[in-house]
Design a protein around this motif. Structure first.
Motif, short mmCIF file in Angstrom:
data_model
loop_
_atom_site.label_atom_id
_atom_site.label_comp_id
_atom_site.label_asym_id
_atom_site.label_seq_id
_atom_site.Cartn_x
_atom_site.Cartn_y
_atom_site.Cartn_z
N LYS A 1 13.61 33.02 30.51
CA LYS A 1 12.65 33.90 31.18
C LYS A 1 13.07 35.37 31.11
O LYS A 1 12.31 36.24 31.56
CB LYS A 1 12.51 33.48 32.64
N ALA A 2 14.25 35.66 30.59
CA ALA A 2 14.73 37.05 30.54
C ALA A 2 13.91 37.85 29.54
O ALA A 2 13.54 37.38 28.46
CB ALA A 2 16.20 37.07 30.14
N THR A 3 13.63 39.09 29.88
CA THR A 3 12.92 39.97 28.96
C THR A 3 13.89 40.48 27.90
O THR A 3 15.11 40.46 28.09
CB THR A 3 12.32 41.16 29.70
N PRO A 4 13.36 40.97 26.77
CA PRO A 4 14.26 41.56 25.77
C PRO A 4 15.12 42.67 26.34
O PRO A 4 16.30 42.78 25.98
CB PRO A 4 13.28 42.08 24.71
N GLN B 1 16.25 42.93 29.38
CA GLN B 1 17.31 42.31 30.18
C GLN B 1 18.40 41.73 29.28
O GLN B 1 19.60 41.86 29.57
CB GLN B 1 16.71 41.22 31.07
N ARG B 2 18.00 41.11 28.19
CA ARG B 2 19.00 40.60 27.25
C ARG B 2 19.84 41.76 26.69
O ARG B 2 21.05 41.64 26.53
CB ARG B 2 18.34 39.83 26.11
N ASP C 1 15.56 44.40 22.04
CA ASP C 1 14.20 44.74 22.46
C ASP C 1 13.37 45.34 21.33
O ASP C 1 12.37 46.02 21.56
CB ASP C 1 14.23 45.68 23.66
N GLN D 1 10.10 42.23 16.81
CA GLN D 1 8.65 42.25 16.95
C GLN D 1 7.98 41.68 15.71
O GLN D 1 8.55 41.65 14.63
CB GLN D 1 8.17 43.68 17.20
#
Length: 497
Positions: free
Chosen positions: A79-82, A84-85, A137, A140
């Motif tokens: 569930k972590a966003t890019p 956050q990673r 992040d 894409q």
């Protein structure tokens, strides 16, 4: 409070070990004992003596780790966003930086490599996590031009649980170059370090957890390849395998992966050529050839283990090269000699057998060619820096990877013959050339089959440069932005509007 480098080295040299080394697997965010009480010993190659124990893992330990990794993907990490990673990978880089001295001393003890080399490897780990923190992040997809009535796009998704089979020659560096992009892509990892060098992967997992990586995202199970490694690559809930090692073991990994249609990235052996043309900068070429083969005692998949030299330069260059080689000092890795030990008694014997057989077939031994016992490290596993003039291009000493401090020399009349000799083995990992003629350099780079080509500096580049081989050197690429693609699966989405 962290101890200084000098204090850590002094403790290791005086006691033969360091306090507080891990002995258990790292599973689901903490050190956990194995399902059996069996342990193995890891040896200091500079003394030939054991200095630590570690858990001998097997199928049940691997299963615990894979279950933890899959659970982490369903929960926090999935569930972590890019962004956050990215922040977690940045924190891991900082945590490694704060414990860099201890990690380097442990790596030197475990692998035998010189301390300065281990320190460089740890700096590479820091840079690797920084690099992929910046990329996490920016993963894409694309929009697809389908016309006015449709919207089409692609999404890069994490492949799932990524297995990492880590070799003994660059334990912490190879671990990082697979783990960091896998985490950046959103995968969870189960790593199995080589049984000769289990410690740095365990310490890296602990540091990652301290930095905020959720439990279960990075797991390390120690043990033999036959018990733990085989169980990992055949596990049905593993979705990708990155393997670095020998061709023969890589073939076994592929066969195991085939049963579950598991994706595989293989970085295998090499017999990489370093071409030295008559118009080169001789000093730069001498430095480059020495570093290409004697760094880490030649135990590098991409080592420049074949010197291909233009005939007109040969005699002068070889005289100077041999003079420098014969002055190289051998010793314990923590003493920072010119060349350290090889990793194990078994491997020392294997190198000696290769060289003895080559001499027996009529190849000319120019220097070295024997095991040695330095006065400062009489119990260690050392092989003299060796140079062999090859009798023919088809001889096994040219064709087979020795993986030690053994340089094989071949002569060539011109660039065409240099290129033909460079392409003359089943391997295609790395090639290097020293020349002042950029046209010749680019022609060499175009016509030699290799995953990467170095011009006028061997081992040039860093984490930014994709790395991997062709033919029997494997397939797939690590490092660079290409390295993230191994841990992503592409999904296409099309909507009619």
């Amino acid at each position: 409070m962290n101890r200084t480098l000098n204090e850590l080295v002094a403790e290791a040299r005086e006691s033969g070990t360091l306090e507080g080394l891990p002995q258990d697997h790292f599973i689901d965010g903490q050190y956990r004992p194995g399902t059996t009480e069996e342990h193995l010993e890891t040896f200091d190659p500079g003394t030939g003596k054991p200095f630590a124990r570690f858990a001998a893992g097997g199928e049940s330990d691997i299963d615990r780790a894979v279950v933890a990794a899959n659970r982490a993907l369903r929960e926090d990490w999935g569930k972590a966003t890019p962004a956050q990673r990215s922040r977690v990978l940045t924190a891991i880089a900082q945590e490694v930086r704060e414990h860099a001295d201890r990690l380097a001393v442990v790596e030197s003890l475990d692998s035998g490599k010189r301390l300065v080399e281990a320190q460089a490897d740890v700096r590479g780990v820091i840079r690797t996590f920084e690099y992929y923190a910046g990329a996490a992040d920016k993963i894409q997809g694309d929009s697809l031009p389908l016309g006015a009535d449709y919207v089409g796009f692609t999404v890069e998704e994490p492949v799932g649980v990524a297995a990492q089979i880590i070799p003994w020659n660059y334990p912490v560096g190879t671990a990082a170059r697979g783990i960091a992009p896998a985490l950046a892509a959103g995968c969870a990892v189960v790593a199995k370090p080589a049984e000769q060098t289990p410690l740095s992967a365990l310490l890296l997992a602990e540091l990652a957890w301290r930095a905020g990586l959720p439990r279960g995202v990075l797991n390390v199970v120690t043990g033999t390849g036959a018990a733990a490694g085989a169980a990992l690559v055949s596990h049905p809930d593993v979705h990708h395998i990155t393997f670095t090692g020998s061709v023969a073991t890589g073939q076994h990994v592929m066969r195991s992966a085939a049963d579950n249609i598991t994706r595989v990235l293989l970085e295998l052996g090499g017999k990489s050529p370093v071409a030295v043309l008559a118009d080169c900068d001789v000093e730069a070429a001498l430095d480059g050839v020495l570093g290409a083969i004697y760094e880490n005692a030649g135990q590098i998949c991409s080592a420049g283990s074949r010197l291909i030299i233009e005939r007109g330069l040969h005699d002068m260059f070889m005289d100077r090269l041999l003079q420098r080689i014969q002055k190289l000092r051998l010793g314990h890795g923590l003493a920072n000699p010119d060349v350290g030990p090889v990793n194990s008694a078994q491997h020392l014997s294997r190198i000696d057998q290769h060289v003895s057989a080559a001499a027996g077939r009529g190849n000319l031994l120019l220097t070295g060619g024997k095991t040695v016992r330095p006065d400062s490290a009489p119990g260690g596993w050392f092989y003299a820096p060796t140079v062999i003039a090859a009798e023919s291009a088809g001889d096994p000493v040219v064709q087979e990877e020795i993986f030690g401090p053994v340089l094989v020399v071949q002569k060539a009349d011109d660039l065409d013959e240099v290129i033909a000799l460079a392409n003359g083995t089943d391997y295609a990992l790395v090639a290097g050339i020293y020349t002042s003629d950029i046209s010749k350099a680019y022609r060499f780079a175009r016509q030699v089959d290799a995953g990467q080509v170095y011009i006028n500096e061997y081992f040039a580049g860093g984490i930014e440069v994709p790395f991997g081989g062709n033919r029997k050197s494997g397939f797939g690429r690590e490092k660079g932005l290409e390295g993230i693609k191994s841990y992503c699966k592409l999904k296409s989405v099309v909507a009619k509007i």
